[in-house]
Design an enzyme around this catalytic site. Structure first.
Site, PDB file in Angstrom:
ATOM      1  N   GLY A   1      -3.669  -5.033  -0.941  1.00 46.21           N
ATOM      2  CA  GLY A   1      -3.892  -4.018   0.095  1.00 46.21           C
ATOM      3  C   GLY A   1      -2.705  -3.068   0.126  1.00 46.21           C
ATOM      4  O   GLY A   1      -2.744  -1.946  -0.384  1.00 46.21           O
TER       5      GLY A   1
ATOM      6  N   CYS B   1       6.425   6.662  26.099  1.00 43.78           N
ATOM      7  CA  CYS B   1       7.135   6.135  27.253  1.00 43.78           C
ATOM      8  C   CYS B   1       7.434   4.652  27.077  1.00 43.78           C
ATOM      9  O   CYS B   1       6.946   3.811  27.827  1.00 43.78           O
ATOM     10  CB  CYS B   1       6.312   6.363  28.512  1.00 43.78           C
ATOM     11  SG  CYS B   1       5.868   8.078  28.685  1.00 43.78           S
TER      12      CYS B   1
ATOM     13  N   TYR C   1       7.479  -5.398  14.242  1.00 41.57           N
ATOM     14  CA  TYR C   1       8.299  -6.384  13.535  1.00 41.57           C
ATOM     15  C   TYR C   1       9.522  -5.812  12.811  1.00 41.57           C
ATOM     16  O   TYR C   1       9.875  -6.258  11.732  1.00 41.57           O
ATOM     17  CB  TYR C   1       7.495  -7.293  12.590  1.00 41.57           C
ATOM     18  CG  TYR C   1       6.137  -6.837  12.107  1.00 41.57           C
ATOM     19  CD1 TYR C   1       4.999  -7.533  12.516  1.00 41.57           C
ATOM     20  CD2 TYR C   1       5.986  -5.755  11.229  1.00 41.57           C
ATOM     21  CE1 TYR C   1       3.742  -7.152  12.067  1.00 41.57           C
ATOM     22  CE2 TYR C   1       4.730  -5.377  10.772  1.00 41.57           C
ATOM     23  CZ  TYR C   1       3.616  -6.075  11.194  1.00 41.57           C
ATOM     24  OH  TYR C   1       2.372  -5.709  10.747  1.00 41.57           O
TER      25      TYR C   1
ATOM     26  N   GLU D   1      -6.671  -9.583  -4.103  1.00 41.15           N
ATOM     27  CA  GLU D   1      -6.947  -8.664  -2.991  1.00 41.15           C
ATOM     28  C   GLU D   1      -5.729  -7.853  -2.558  1.00 41.15           C
ATOM     29  O   GLU D   1      -5.240  -8.011  -1.445  1.00 41.15           O
ATOM     30  CB  GLU D   1      -7.455  -9.471  -1.792  1.00 41.15           C
ATOM     31  CG  GLU D   1      -8.694 -10.261  -2.094  1.00 41.15           C
ATOM     32  CD  GLU D   1      -9.093 -11.173  -0.941  1.00 41.15           C
ATOM     33  OE1 GLU D   1     -10.297 -11.332  -0.711  1.00 41.15           O
ATOM     34  OE2 GLU D   1      -8.201 -11.728  -0.272  1.00 41.15           O
TER      35      GLU D   1
ATOM     36  N   TYR E   1      -0.975   0.030   6.562  1.00 43.08           N
ATOM     37  CA  TYR E   1      -0.736  -0.501   7.913  1.00 43.08           C
ATOM     38  C   TYR E   1      -0.044   0.495   8.847  1.00 43.08           C
ATOM     39  O   TYR E   1       0.738   0.106   9.714  1.00 43.08           O
ATOM     40  CB  TYR E   1       0.051  -1.827   7.834  1.00 43.08           C
ATOM     41  CG  TYR E   1      -0.631  -2.844   6.948  1.00 43.08           C
ATOM     42  CD1 TYR E   1      -1.855  -3.389   7.320  1.00 43.08           C
ATOM     43  CD2 TYR E   1      -0.086  -3.236   5.729  1.00 43.08           C
ATOM     44  CE1 TYR E   1      -2.515  -4.299   6.490  1.00 43.08           C
ATOM     45  CE2 TYR E   1      -0.740  -4.137   4.893  1.00 43.08           C
ATOM     46  CZ  TYR E   1      -1.956  -4.663   5.281  1.00 43.08           C
ATOM     47  OH  TYR E   1      -2.605  -5.555   4.471  1.00 43.08           O
TER      48      TYR E   1
HETATM   49  C1  LIG Z   1      -4.098  -8.896   4.559  1.00 41.48           C
HETATM   50  C2  LIG Z   1      -4.890  -9.564   3.515  1.00 41.48           C
HETATM   51  C3  LIG Z   1      -4.854  -9.082   2.210  1.00 41.48           C
HETATM   52  C4  LIG Z   1      -3.991  -7.933   1.768  1.00 41.48           C
HETATM   53  O1  LIG Z   1      -2.650  -8.224   1.907  1.00 41.48           O
HETATM   54  P1  LIG Z   1      -1.550  -7.175   1.369  1.00 41.48           P
HETATM   55  O2  LIG Z   1      -0.264  -7.810   1.744  1.00 41.48           O
HETATM   56  O3  LIG Z   1      -1.787  -5.902   2.072  1.00 41.48           O
HETATM   57  O4  LIG Z   1      -1.744  -7.073  -0.102  1.00 41.48           O
HETATM   58  C5  LIG Z   1      -5.677  -9.694   1.275  1.00 41.48           C
HETATM   59  N1  LIG Z   1      -6.474 -10.727   1.613  1.00 41.48           N
HETATM   60  C6  LIG Z   1      -6.526 -11.221   2.865  1.00 41.48           C
HETATM   61  C7  LIG Z   1      -7.422 -12.335   3.172  1.00 41.48           C
HETATM   62  C8  LIG Z   1      -5.735 -10.661   3.856  1.00 41.48           C
HETATM   63  O5  LIG Z   1      -5.774 -11.159   5.090  1.00 41.48           O
END
Ligand SMILES: *Cc1c(COP(=O)(O)O)cnc(C)c1O
Length: 432
Positions: A293, A362, A335, A291, A391
């Site tokens: 992202g 502000c 962060y 997964e 993000y």
């Molecule tokens: C945030 C998240 C991702 C993606 O994470 P990246 O660091 O953006 O690759 C994949 N799976 C789950 C369950 C997440 O919470």
């Protein structure tokens, strides 16, 4: 020259992205402006897909974690590149549905899915529910029963791998709000419970060990732990779980200090480990999901701003004020995330001035980066912040009633709007 391959400098000394002059884009579309490079996104998707082909007989699928940047165009691209979607809310499901995304290729995550979201997800034909806790198992089963359907589920497991230390550690991950812990026996009990529900079909186990990770070892260890757990389920319950979801978290380059590994190397090592462990436990080799992202959109994106002022505080620092800030990029305030800032108007010049880039909100903490080197900044210059594809827009707010910027897609010297700039009208749309 830059951390992102899609960037370059043209004969005017301006920064270019995807063959477009950023100073011209700033003029044409206004600032702040989010820009994505389409080729970078598609190439990254393809490298993930081809790594499954190369090392795992194509027996798996990447799911784009759409929380990194959810919009209709990204859903369309994911679909065209043959990858699935990971969604975490009713809103992300709605976005995918509106984009015409094949919903059977979606996984629905989250540690507190509401009854309304679950119902909407079932009606939208979401492919799999990644169940986080026992309440959700019960709730999901009862809603599925009411609708007279059986839904496919996965269970989110805490494998006990904490990848957020330099030398990753294998315990101490019980303290997370996500999922079922392995070492306490909670995960095994959850599997038994899940198997007892008539309207749920458990076909997958899931883990996600963190984000912005550069080591491959924690991923391999997590995969081994998960297959070992599948072996235990097979031995003790005589049930074969046929799919394994290993989550996302692959690191990207924000500055030259970051050293991401090629994503292919990850699949290569993980494949070997999963095959070996499966053989050890007499399990069929599982179908694998990952997964990504951040790594799909992060480096493909930049944000442009216009400099509106300078404030030199002798012996302390020089503030450079931009026309955006924490509403469009909250990650430094949240962060202290590192970013590379480039003077897009003078991209051919040495970055020789130390400045602090301040937003227009502000809040004293409304900063994009502190003490960062940029080529001599003057009022009117276009500043570019790099690697903002993930993000940033997805975390954007309307703080100080600032409209969210537009997002454009560039490709081979051409640009087009994929998310319109918010208007003042948009801001009061829901006010009564
Ligand atoms: C945030 C998240 C991702 C993606 O994470 P990246 O660091 O953006 O690759 C994949 N799976 C789950 C369950 C997440 O919470």
């Amino acid at each position: 020259m830059f951390v992102n391959d899609c960037l370059n400098v043209n004969e005017k000394g301006h920064l270019t992205i995807g063959g477009c002059d950023t100073v011209e884009l700033a003029k044409e579309y206004g600032t702040p402006l989010y820009i994505l490079d389409e080729n970078t996104i598609r190439n990254t998707c393809r490298s993930y897909v081809s790594s499954f082909q190369k090392f795992y007989n194509g027996n798996g699928m990447p799911l784009y974690a759409s929380k990194a940047l959810s919009c209709k165009e990204l859903c369309r691209i994911a679909n065209e590149e043959n990858i699935g979607l990971d969604v975490v809310s009713g809103g992300e499901i709605y976005t995918a549905v509106q984009a015409g995304f094949p919903m059977e290729k979606t996984h629905f995550h989250g540690n507190n899915k509401t009854a309304q979201e679950i119902s909407f997800a079932i009606d939208s034909k979401v492919g799999k529910f990644v169940v986080d806790n026992l309440y959700e198992l019960e709730l999901l089963n009862s809603i599925a029963k009411e609708k007279n359907v059986v839904v496919n589920i996965s269970l989110r497991i805490k494998p006990g791998v904490d990848a957020h230390t330099h030398n990753f550690i294998r315990t101490g991950q019980i303290d997370s709000k996500f999922g079922f812990a392995l070492e306490t026996g909670e995960a095994f009990e959850a599997v038994k419970k899940a198997l007892s529900y008539e309207n749920l079909s458990l076909t997958e186990l899931h883990c996600h060990i963190g984000s912005q990770i550069f080591d491959i070892d924690p991923f391999v260890t997590a995969a081994e732990i998960m297959v070992t757990f599948m072996g235990k389920i097979k031995n003790e319950l005589d049930v074969t779980i046929s799919e394994l979801n290993l989550g996302g978290g692959f690191g990207i380059m924000y500055t030259s200090d970051d050293e991401p590994v090629p994503y292919e190397n990850y699949m290569e090592k993980v494949s070997v480990a999963v095959k070996a462990k499966s053989a050890e436990f007499g399990l069929p080799v599982p179908y694998i999901y990952i997964e990504p992202g951040r790594s799909i959109v992060g480096e493909a994106g930049i944000t442009l701003y216009t400099v509106g002022g300078r404030k030199e505080i002798p012996d302390i620092r020089t503030y450079v004020s931009i026309d955006g800030g924490m509403p469009d990029n909250v990650r430094y305030a949240l962060y202290q995330s590192a970013y590379t800032v480039v003077n897009a108007s003078k991209a051919d010049k040495e970055p020789d001035e130390l400045v602090t880039v301040a937003g227009k909100c502000c809040e004293t903490g409304d900063l994009i980066q502190e003490h960062t080197k940029v080529a001599n900044v003057e009022v009117g210059d276009t500043l570019a912040v790099l690697s903002t594809g993930a993000y940033n827009y997805s975390m954007a707010s309307n703080y100080n009633r600032i409209p969210r910027p537009a997002m454009i897609m560039v490709k081979d010297g051409k640009s087009r709007v994929i998310i319109k700039r918010e208007s003042y009208e948009d801001l009061v749309r829901n006010d009564v």
